[in-house]
Design an enzyme around this catalytic site. Structure first.
Site, PDB file in Angstrom:
ATOM      1  N   ASP A   5      -2.785  28.033  29.222  1.00  0.00           N
ATOM      2  CA  ASP A   5      -4.156  27.275  29.380  1.00  0.00           C
ATOM      3  C   ASP A   5      -4.119  26.213  29.743  1.00  0.00           C
ATOM      4  OD1 ASP A   5      -7.118  26.105  28.261  1.00  0.00           O
ATOM      5  OD2 ASP A   5      -5.817  25.350  26.699  1.00  0.00           O
ATOM      6  N   CYS A  59     -11.165  26.219  31.558  1.00  0.00           N
ATOM      7  CA  CYS A  59     -12.670  25.756  31.317  1.00  0.00           C
ATOM      8  C   CYS A  59     -13.432  24.701  32.502  1.00  0.00           C
ATOM      9  CB  CYS A  59     -12.840  24.881  29.478  1.00  0.00           C
ATOM     10  SG  CYS A  59     -11.641  23.463  30.205  1.00  0.00           S
TER      11      CYS A  59
END
Length: 128
Positions: A5, A59
């Protein structure tokens, strides 16, 4: 299975904002982030056993932080192959809007006003 991530320019935090100064700073930072993301991805690949899978996630909408990082990894790591995740997109297509034109091993959930998600990029790789 390893999840990366990765730190990214976090488009959602300023996508619907009018703060142009903050947006300018984030765009400048993007140039540095892709190299860090690539290094994190290579480190994760080293930690994988043969046959192990890796999911890379950000993101951001940035191609430089998403597809370009994955493509650089695939080009430079001969022991890694992409994994088709298009069936996953079909399974959740009623809930999410995806960017078209990506490879079968990557998805990009597009942000929508009034919805609490996106952007979210996901790619899956496997160590051979």
């Amino acid at each position: 299975m390893v999840l990366v991530d990765a730190p990214c320019s976090n488009d959602r935090s300023w996508l619907f904002s009018s703060d142009t100064h903050q947006a300018t700073l984030r765009l400048m930072r993007r140039k540095e982030l892709s190299w860090l993301q690539f290094q994190l991805l290579r480190s994760a690949i080293k930690a994988l056993r043969p046959g192990g899978s890796l999911v890379y996630s950000t993101c951001t909408l940035s191609k430089a932080e998403n597809s370009d990082v994955i493509n650089l990894t695939l080009d430079s790591c001969s022991n890694v192959v992409p994994v088709d995740i298009s069936a996953m997109a079909k399974a959740v297509s009623q809930e999410f809007t995806f960017l078209g034109g990506l490879q079968q091993h990557e998805l990009l959930v597009l942000p929508e006003r009034g919805r609490a998600w996106g952007p979210m990029y996901v790619a899956k790789l496997k160590k051979i």
